[in-house]
Design a protein around this motif. Sequence first.
Motif, PDB file in Angstrom:
ATOM      1  N   SER A  44     -10.479  32.383   2.186  1.00  0.00           N
ATOM      2  CA  SER A  44     -12.014  32.083   2.075  1.00  0.00           C
ATOM      3  C   SER A  44     -12.005  30.738   1.481  1.00  0.00           C
ATOM      4  O   SER A  44     -12.792  30.045   1.886  1.00  0.00           O
ATOM      5  CB  SER A  44     -12.346  33.020   0.859  1.00  0.00           C
ATOM      6  N   LYS A  45     -11.075  30.221   0.943  1.00  0.00           N
ATOM      7  CA  LYS A  45     -10.901  28.814   0.469  1.00  0.00           C
ATOM      8  C   LYS A  45     -10.874  27.926   1.787  1.00  0.00           C
ATOM      9  O   LYS A  45     -11.428  26.681   1.711  1.00  0.00           O
ATOM     10  CB  LYS A  45      -9.944  28.576  -0.439  1.00  0.00           C
ATOM     11  N   ASN A  93     -20.949  29.181   6.202  1.00  0.00           N
ATOM     12  CA  ASN A  93     -19.600  30.090   5.966  1.00  0.00           C
ATOM     13  C   ASN A  93     -19.435  31.211   6.931  1.00  0.00           C
ATOM     14  O   ASN A  93     -20.556  31.774   7.363  1.00  0.00           O
ATOM     15  CB  ASN A  93     -19.245  30.645   4.568  1.00  0.00           C
ATOM     16  N   SER A 131     -17.097  34.621   8.637  1.00  0.00           N
ATOM     17  CA  SER A 131     -16.140  35.745   8.151  1.00  0.00           C
ATOM     18  C   SER A 131     -14.921  35.347   8.376  1.00  0.00           C
ATOM     19  O   SER A 131     -14.564  34.521   9.140  1.00  0.00           O
ATOM     20  CB  SER A 131     -16.680  36.899   9.119  1.00  0.00           C
ATOM     21  N   GLN A 132     -14.054  36.184   7.657  1.00  0.00           N
ATOM     22  CA  GLN A 132     -12.561  35.570   7.914  1.00  0.00           C
ATOM     23  C   GLN A 132     -11.951  35.951   9.343  1.00  0.00           C
ATOM     24  O   GLN A 132     -10.857  35.386   9.695  1.00  0.00           O
ATOM     25  CB  GLN A 132     -11.789  36.591   6.774  1.00  0.00           C
ATOM     26  N   SER A 137      -6.744  36.855   1.070  1.00  0.00           N
ATOM     27  CA  SER A 137      -8.113  36.722   1.473  1.00  0.00           C
ATOM     28  C   SER A 137      -8.647  35.722   0.675  1.00  0.00           C
ATOM     29  O   SER A 137      -9.563  34.902   1.204  1.00  0.00           O
ATOM     30  CB  SER A 137      -8.874  38.039   1.105  1.00  0.00           C
ATOM     31  N   SER A 138      -8.516  35.492  -0.401  1.00  0.00           N
ATOM     32  CA  SER A 138      -8.620  34.194  -1.179  1.00  0.00           C
ATOM     33  C   SER A 138      -8.402  32.820  -0.625  1.00  0.00           C
ATOM     34  O   SER A 138      -9.226  32.018  -0.359  1.00  0.00           O
ATOM     35  CB  SER A 138      -8.207  34.239  -2.675  1.00  0.00           C
ATOM     36  N   PHE A 185     -20.646  34.793  -0.490  1.00  0.00           N
ATOM     37  CA  PHE A 185     -19.096  33.952  -0.035  1.00  0.00           C
ATOM     38  C   PHE A 185     -18.111  34.181  -1.621  1.00  0.00           C
ATOM     39  O   PHE A 185     -17.068  34.366  -1.460  1.00  0.00           O
ATOM     40  CB  PHE A 185     -19.350  32.454  -0.103  1.00  0.00           C
ATOM     41  N   SER A 196     -15.576  37.635  -3.755  1.00  0.00           N
ATOM     42  CA  SER A 196     -14.287  38.278  -3.663  1.00  0.00           C
ATOM     43  C   SER A 196     -13.225  37.535  -4.663  1.00  0.00           C
ATOM     44  O   SER A 196     -12.020  37.816  -4.527  1.00  0.00           O
ATOM     45  CB  SER A 196     -13.691  37.977  -2.174  1.00  0.00           C
TER      46      SER A 196
END
Length: 724
Positions: A635-636, A571, A573-574, A631-632, A655, A658
Amino acid sequence: MTNQHIANTIKEVKLLLGESIEDALYQDLQVGTRNYSLDEAYEFKRDLLESANKVRVVLLDQALEDKELEAFADEVNIPLLGLVSHEDGFLPVIVHTGKKRRINVHLVHPNDLEETTLQEVKDRLIKNEAGELVLMGAFSYRSLVSEHDENEVPKDLSPVKRLFRLLGEEKRDIFYVFVYAAFVGIVSLTLPLGIQATVELVSGGVVFSSIYLLVGLVLLGILAAGGLQILQMTMVEYIQRRVFTKAALEFTFRLPRMKVESLTNLHTPELVNRFFDVLTIQKGLPKLFGDLMSGTIQILFGLLLLSFYHPFFVFFGLVLVLTLVLIFRLTGPKGLQSSIQESKYKYKVVYWLEEIARVLNSFKISGNTNLPIKKTEYNVNSYLLHRKAHFRVLLSQYSYIVLFKAAITGGLLIIGTSLVISREITLGQFVASEVIIILILSSVEKIITYMDVIYDMLTAVDKISQVTDLPLEKVGGIDLRKDEVDRGFSIEIKNMSYAYPGSEALALKDINLAISCGTKLCISGPNDSGKTTLTNTLAGLNHKYKGMITINNYSLRDLDYINMRDKIAKNVSQEDIFEGSILDNITVGKPQVSVSDAIEAIHMVGLSDKVNTLPNGLNTHILSGGKGFSSSFVSKLILARCLVKKPKLMILNDFFHSFQRSEKEKLIGLVMDMSICTVVAVSNDPAVMSACDRVILMDDGRIEADGSYKELLAAGHLKDLVND
């Protein structure tokens, strides 16, 4: 199909590009025996790409409809590669245009090439999922301004050598530009020669019809010079386009392959701003190959013509050349250095403005602050200081030429007059020589005026080299066999230590760890304990570690990084969501990942309903960093990117923190249920630790404890991380 097919294909492509391949490199391509079955066309293509990179050849995909193939093959001037079905599986095919625009097609066998035709292989070319023919165009790759040794260590080149290296790539077209400039210089001398002849005809009382003819010839010469200049401008335009294209491709080629360690103290987006110096080079090329080259040639031909009038003009030529050399020798290095310093602070101004834009809300929330203006003022003042120093150099150069021009013009008028009076030259020669001298001095003045263009171009190549000098990761290595990959990744670390470049302090100290296939491992610990450094090293991002790391008993140093990372998901970062469609952000352009794979991954992470309600579905455009989405959601999306690879090793750094509890439990269960996937999760969350088979506790770069969550909790190792 074997790797011998790859070696022969690369060798033939190099020859078609007008280059040869070194015997050592050719032998290296044949090391080991790798067989490819019919369903391993993707693996063959990937290995072909990597082998091409070893010998500085870049292969770019081009998807075509069946009806477009012949026209495309006839239009391009580079070799095209494809794969055709064959009784033994598939074979590489090379398509290229030969003499008289004849399309040549060859099938590559282990020991020879088989000549065939485009019509015979057209229906056998392997297609993509969309039913399109996929060919790869082959380009010879050579860094524009940098040069590296075999270990990717950059050579220390001066800005002048870098500029010559860049121009050397276009030497054929530059030669044509030089030829045009030479003809322009010669034809432009018809003006003073015509004036000389006209004056002598008038003074001799010759009939006016001869004068009209002479004037017509002079005008014809002027028109011819103009036509040649148009051709010269056209050639320079082609060079400008190629320089931009090559620079864009080089940046694109190098950036994903750079060693992460070389970027430790750099902000990569700011570093890429150096690409704008390619535009500086583009703008400078017309002046360099137009006015400056024409002016230089005009000076040379003018001095040569003057030498026929009187020996004194030979002396004038020597004085002129020595004066120019002296001016450039005394002021040139100082001008270049001041230009580089000026550019340095120009980029600092831009970087600070980018930083203000990036953290705009931070400055808004801070209320009354003068920091943005204060730092901008400092950088702008530094820029103006060095700009002023650079301008003084340019001003001094021009002042010397103005003084020299005044002295030479006055002196030549006096001496020329005395030569006419003493009948050593004719009146026509005197007038012509003065016109030539004025043209020469104007050319000299033009060269001096355009010296800032030369300084800008030299500074530009120096700035571009800050990107292209950075070392790349090694290419090639051992591929993990399919049967080994299918059973998952087992990892063993022995006596491993690591320190970041430029730091003497160890970030990881004497790490010993064994992770069996399918194990779910959680790495916990306080801040700065080395958790992220350890996972980055496992992913092959940190190379300069000491000790041993093996994956399925293969040393990490021996493995092909690209092949290995195809089986690893990590993963990010955003901020690592890039501008593009949702589908692009999930598949990241990987050819072996289908749309159905992406849809399945979206469903697994629970984004199906959200994506399907969007007006454009998977093709919805998403901004950099996922701006405009929660943000969710982002992240997904990142988790879907990990899952779509069907990885054998998944690394998740902090991960799950949040997500709300229900979503968190669902996603943790999703990841932990991947039976043949080894999972390494960095987290201090009890929910994550309890879901994993093992937990290791790190502190100060060491592994302090190793066991199950319950064992570590009972022993008190987690008391500072987990609330009772």
